[in-house]
Motif scaffolding. Sequence first.
Motif, PDB file in Angstrom:
ATOM      1  N   THR A   1     -67.126 -63.395 -15.131  1.00  5.75           N
ATOM      2  CA  THR A   1     -66.220 -62.368 -15.666  1.00  5.75           C
ATOM      3  C   THR A   1     -66.957 -61.488 -16.672  1.00  5.75           C
ATOM      4  OG1 THR A   1     -64.397 -63.923 -15.427  1.00  5.75           O
ATOM      5  CG2 THR A   1     -63.983 -62.015 -16.822  1.00  5.75           C
ATOM      6  N   VAL A   2     -67.673 -62.136 -17.590  1.00  5.30           N
ATOM      7  CA  VAL A   2     -68.368 -61.384 -18.640  1.00  5.30           C
ATOM      8  C   VAL A   2     -69.481 -60.511 -18.035  1.00  5.30           C
ATOM      9  CG1 VAL A   2     -69.847 -61.599 -20.690  1.00  5.30           C
ATOM     10  CG2 VAL A   2     -67.824 -63.048 -20.451  1.00  5.30           C
ATOM     11  N   THR A   3     -70.343 -61.119 -17.210  1.00  4.18           N
ATOM     12  CA  THR A   3     -71.494 -60.356 -16.694  1.00  4.18           C
ATOM     13  C   THR A   3     -71.061 -59.237 -15.754  1.00  4.18           C
ATOM     14  OG1 THR A   3     -71.796 -62.147 -15.116  1.00  4.18           O
ATOM     15  CG2 THR A   3     -73.337 -62.075 -16.919  1.00  4.18           C
ATOM     16  N   LEU A   4     -70.167 -59.573 -14.821  1.00  4.43           N
ATOM     17  CA  LEU A   4     -69.748 -58.540 -13.854  1.00  4.43           C
ATOM     18  C   LEU A   4     -68.842 -57.502 -14.510  1.00  4.43           C
ATOM     19  CD1 LEU A   4     -70.537 -58.292 -10.831  1.00  4.43           C
ATOM     20  CD2 LEU A   4     -71.067 -60.481 -11.789  1.00  4.43           C
ATOM     21  N   GLY A   5     -68.081 -57.927 -15.515  1.00  4.14           N
ATOM     22  CA  GLY A   5     -67.219 -56.982 -16.244  1.00  4.14           C
ATOM     23  C   GLY A   5     -68.079 -55.943 -16.947  1.00  4.14           C
ATOM     24  N   PHE A   6     -69.073 -56.402 -17.676  1.00  2.00           N
ATOM     25  CA  PHE A   6     -69.962 -55.468 -18.384  1.00  2.00           C
ATOM     26  C   PHE A   6     -70.750 -54.609 -17.400  1.00  2.00           C
ATOM     27  CE2 PHE A   6     -69.216 -58.036 -22.181  1.00  2.00           C
ATOM     28  CZ  PHE A   6     -69.092 -57.040 -23.126  1.00  2.00           C
ATOM     29  N   LEU A   7     -71.186 -55.222 -16.320  1.00  6.86           N
ATOM     30  CA  LEU A   7     -71.937 -54.464 -15.313  1.00  6.86           C
ATOM     31  C   LEU A   7     -71.077 -53.330 -14.747  1.00  6.86           C
ATOM     32  CD1 LEU A   7     -74.787 -54.834 -13.737  1.00  6.86           C
ATOM     33  CD2 LEU A   7     -73.307 -55.461 -11.864  1.00  6.86           C
ATOM     34  N   GLY A   8     -69.807 -53.648 -14.455  1.00  7.62           N
ATOM     35  CA  GLY A   8     -68.881 -52.642 -13.933  1.00  7.62           C
ATOM     36  C   GLY A   8     -68.717 -51.488 -14.912  1.00  7.62           C
ATOM     37  N   MET A   9     -68.580 -51.826 -16.172  1.00  9.17           N
ATOM     38  CA  MET A   9     -68.397 -50.782 -17.194  1.00  9.17           C
ATOM     39  C   MET A   9     -69.643 -49.901 -17.303  1.00  9.17           C
ATOM     40  SD  MET A   9     -66.227 -52.494 -20.289  1.00  9.17           S
ATOM     41  CE  MET A   9     -66.943 -54.086 -20.454  1.00  9.17           C
ATOM     42  N   ILE A  10     -70.811 -50.559 -17.362  1.00  8.95           N
ATOM     43  CA  ILE A  10     -72.068 -49.808 -17.545  1.00  8.95           C
ATOM     44  C   ILE A  10     -72.325 -48.891 -16.350  1.00  8.95           C
ATOM     45  CG2 ILE A  10     -74.587 -50.058 -17.728  1.00  8.95           C
ATOM     46  CD1 ILE A  10     -73.903 -52.822 -19.110  1.00  8.95           C
ATOM     47  N   LEU A  11     -72.158 -49.460 -15.141  1.00  9.89           N
ATOM     48  CA  LEU A  11     -72.439 -48.671 -13.931  1.00  9.89           C
ATOM     49  C   LEU A  11     -71.532 -47.451 -13.846  1.00  9.89           C
ATOM     50  CD1 LEU A  11     -73.073 -51.391 -11.204  1.00  9.89           C
ATOM     51  CD2 LEU A  11     -74.701 -49.717 -12.057  1.00  9.89           C
ATOM     52  N   ILE A  12     -70.242 -47.639 -14.113  1.00  9.12           N
ATOM     53  CA  ILE A  12     -69.302 -46.514 -14.008  1.00  9.12           C
ATOM     54  C   ILE A  12     -69.583 -45.478 -15.093  1.00  9.12           C
ATOM     55  CG2 ILE A  12     -66.847 -45.930 -14.432  1.00  9.12           C
ATOM     56  CD1 ILE A  12     -67.554 -46.679 -11.536  1.00  9.12           C
TER      57      ILE A  12
END
Lengths: 278, 247
Positions: A75-86
């Motif tokens: 949740t933490v890693t993919l959540g942050f990744l989603g935010m950064i990428l977008i």
Amino acid sequence: MSDQPLQSDENGETSAFRRLLSSLGEPVLEVAQTIKGIFQVFGLTWYYMLKGRPRWKATVEQLHEVGNRSVLFITVTLGFLGMILIYQAGYQAERITGDLQMLGGLFLQLLLREFAPTITAMMIATRVATGMAAQIGSMVVTEQVDALRMCAAQPVDYLVVPRFIATTIMMVVLSIFAVLVAYSAGAMTAYFSFGLNVRTFVDMSFIGWFDVLLGLSKALAYGMAIPIVACHAGLNVFGGSEGVGRATTNAVVNASLAVVFLDFVISGLGYVILGLVT
Amino acid sequence: MIRVENISKRHEGRMVLKDVSMDIAEGANIGLIGPGGGGKSLILKIICGLVTPDSGNVFIDDIDVHSLGPTELADLRFRIGMLFQNYALFDFMNCADNIAFPLRQEGTHSEEEIAEAVHQALHDISLPDIGHLYPNELSGGMKKRVSFARAVIRRPPIVFYDDPTAGLDPVTSSKIFILLRKIQTELGVTSVTISHDIGGIKEICDRFVLLDQGKIIFEGDRDEIEASEIPIVKKFWHGFSDDELNV
């Protein structure tokens, strides 16, 4: 490596060429041996999975260990990744075209095809593969694996099969979960950073059967590769606690390499198949 | 009958066993002694098929151990019990499950029968109330006894003991040797015991083999080893050294 010392030339000195060959050959043989060992464990795992006694309790425990205990991490890693990428993609798109309408649709396609299964697999390789290698390696060092054999239990059947089944199932589940987390985080970032409406962001028009199938194939392949690589590293421990440390390092390095290699192969095959059917 | 024929094994560049041969008759209780690093534990593991030798053969009742596939080897191991030097108790199971494990692997016993056998085994090792405890909650002596119970729960005709009293105090060591003697008397097992406790091993073994630097230096019964004039045998059996220590 052969136990024979390198032959010396007439002057009694080992030729530089021979030394070079030896220094090149040793790691090559080591890699070949590791790959052969991994495939042996893979074959035995399938054999005992189909022929052996089902171990439901151990499998459920591993499902919990691999799945439930990875949820927060993913949740933490993919959540942050989603935010950064977008944020990065939106920033660039706004600068170049000023049109963010396709941002959500293309991001979902990218997540399904690549990021969700691959990043999740990397995270699982870090968290789960090291644990598996250390646990099995400690059992080898303390003679527990020998004790299993003496009790007429097969280590691959007893230790690897439950981990293999659990990781394969949970890799698929966690990859789907990763898509949801990263996409939700991306949608929120798009809304708060660029004022992009969630209804506009959630766009399924780019998604086809190929994207779903490619993502699921990758998740399945990673889910099979990670436990096999990790358990192989654990089962081949020698040399006490130092060996266990070496095995955990080997597990995470080899599992990550396996993920990258499988990603390349499955993506390549996928695009070839896509080219044939369209 | 166990027959070890010309076993050699190299480990990490060092020749650990050099052309070792020995016969272990049915019902014999062999004491395997010698300095540390001489290959004693390795030879037990080779006999069980846990380690493959570089050359040579091991026969148990005329079955070539190292020619067997995994399934046949597992079947053979139903007839062998082994007490490991480092206990080798499964740390993810409690003591009762550890002891029950070999019976569960056989798959021919009901849970009631297994529970009864475990209860009896815990009683036999004088630890009736520790079934629910995990190995990390036990002392060294208790672990040895639980490991012993697991090794003999199937009543195997062959039992190997790898240093059963290593690291234990004299009282606990004595208890362990009493247990070993009891199982030998009750079951008439063929056994090989590795130990540095000469006083204890004298009590439970009828033949002795001294292994040093991968070679069998001596093989004989108690009277023969007592009378042996081979320096290393005298040193080891009587427990003295004429080497100077550089302290």
